[in-house]
Design an enzyme around this catalytic site. Structure first.
Site, short mmCIF file in Angstrom:
data_model
loop_
_atom_site.label_atom_id
_atom_site.label_comp_id
_atom_site.label_asym_id
_atom_site.label_seq_id
_atom_site.Cartn_x
_atom_site.Cartn_y
_atom_site.Cartn_z
N LYS A 183 -47.14 -42.04 9.98
CA LYS A 183 -48.60 -42.07 9.83
C LYS A 183 -49.26 -40.83 10.45
CE LYS A 183 -49.02 -47.16 9.70
NZ LYS A 183 -49.69 -48.32 10.35
N TYR B 182 -52.78 -50.65 0.58
CA TYR B 182 -52.98 -51.72 1.57
C TYR B 182 -53.76 -52.91 1.01
CZ TYR B 182 -51.14 -49.49 5.86
OH TYR B 182 -50.35 -48.96 6.85
N ASN C 197 -50.23 -46.68 15.15
CA ASN C 197 -48.91 -47.15 15.58
C ASN C 197 -47.76 -46.36 14.93
OD1 ASN C 197 -49.08 -48.24 13.04
ND2 ASN C 197 -49.04 -50.38 13.71
N HIS D 59 -45.15 -46.98 9.24
CA HIS D 59 -45.23 -48.14 8.35
C HIS D 59 -43.83 -48.44 7.85
CE1 HIS D 59 -46.33 -50.78 4.98
NE2 HIS D 59 -45.39 -50.12 4.32
N GLU E 61 -43.67 -50.66 -3.03
CA GLU E 61 -44.12 -49.50 -2.23
C GLU E 61 -43.35 -48.23 -2.58
OE1 GLU E 61 -45.70 -52.15 1.58
OE2 GLU E 61 -44.01 -50.79 1.87
P1 IDP Z 1 -47.21 -53.84 10.09
O1 IDP Z 1 -47.59 -52.39 9.92
O2 IDP Z 1 -46.48 -54.07 11.39
O3 IDP Z 1 -46.51 -54.42 8.90
P2 IDP Z 1 -49.55 -55.31 9.21
O4 IDP Z 1 -49.96 -56.64 9.74
O5 IDP Z 1 -48.96 -55.25 7.82
O6 IDP Z 1 -48.58 -54.64 10.28
O7 IDP Z 1 -50.84 -54.38 9.26
C1 IDP Z 1 -50.85 -53.14 8.60
C2 IDP Z 1 -51.44 -52.11 9.54
O8 IDP Z 1 -52.79 -52.45 9.80
C3 IDP Z 1 -50.78 -52.04 10.93
O9 IDP Z 1 -49.64 -51.22 10.97
C4 IDP Z 1 -51.90 -51.47 11.77
O10 IDP Z 1 -51.96 -50.06 11.61
C5 IDP Z 1 -53.13 -52.09 11.13
N1 IDP Z 1 -53.56 -53.31 11.85
C6 IDP Z 1 -52.94 -54.51 11.85
N2 IDP Z 1 -53.60 -55.40 12.61
C7 IDP Z 1 -54.68 -54.73 13.09
C8 IDP Z 1 -55.76 -55.10 13.96
O11 IDP Z 1 -55.87 -56.24 14.41
N3 IDP Z 1 -56.68 -54.12 14.24
C9 IDP Z 1 -56.59 -52.87 13.73
N4 IDP Z 1 -55.57 -52.47 12.92
C10 IDP Z 1 -54.65 -53.39 12.62
MG MG Z 2 -47.18 -54.74 6.95
#
Ligand code: IDP
Ligand code: MG
Length: 136
Positions: A12, A52, A115, A118, A129
């Site tokens: 990312k 997304y 983070n 992905h 994807e």
């Molecule tokens: P993942 O990336 O671990 O699969 P997902 O639940 O699919 O997590 O969420 C996609 C992305 O959305 C996450 O990687 C993160 O960048 C963002 N995200 C998820 N939950 C939150 C939140 O509560 N606040 C802000 N960003 C979030």
């Molecule tokens: Mg996810």
């Protein structure tokens, strides 16, 4: 029985910006993943919204799509035995604060939104994807 899978990984913007792509790719390599295809690109917000779409009802959807389209990313097809789950394990929990020692998000993640990586979460989504970024 062997179960070689492919999964989609994205480095990312926060990680590309800090020049961490080399170190992250090295972690994939050390952990037995082959990078089958990769490209460094920047996507439009509209494309991030499509990518997304599963999160479109979430309160963070708009910020998430703005963020993913905010700078260069590295998208990769990773291959390994049980690659989908193995990559999720190597990435660590969504929130770097909760991620286990030795995971990419623990090492490099800044916050729940920044983070660093992905990874596809299921065989079905891995296919969708991979096609999204690499289907010609
Ligand atoms: P993942 O990336 O671990 O699969 P997902 O639940 O699919 O997590 O969420 C996609 C992305 O959305 C996450 O990687 C993160 O960048 C963002 N995200 C998820 N939950 C939150 C939140 O509560 N606040 C802000 N960003 C979030
Ligand atoms: Mg996810």
């Amino acid at each position: 029985m062997s179960n070689i899978e492919q999964t989609l990984s994205i480095i990312k913007p926060d990680a590309v910006e800090r020049n961490l792509d080399g170190q992250i790719k090295e972690m994939f390599s050390i952990n037995g993943f082959t990078i089958v295809q990769e490209k460094k690109i920047q996507i439009e917000k509209q494309e991030a919204e499509k990518f997304y779409k599963v999160h479109e009802t979430k309160p963070f959807y708009d910020d998430l799509c703005t963020y993913l389209s905010s700078g260069p990313i590295v998208v990769m097809i990773l291959e390994k035995e049980n690659a989908i789950l193995a990559n999720r394990e190597l990435m660590g929990s969504t929130n770097p604060k909760d991620a286990a020692e030795g995971t990419i998000r623990k090492k490099f993640g800044i916050s729940i939104d920044k983070n660093s990586v992905h990874g596809s979460d299921s065989a079905e989504n891995a296919k969708i994807e991979i096609d999204f970024f690499f289907k010609s």
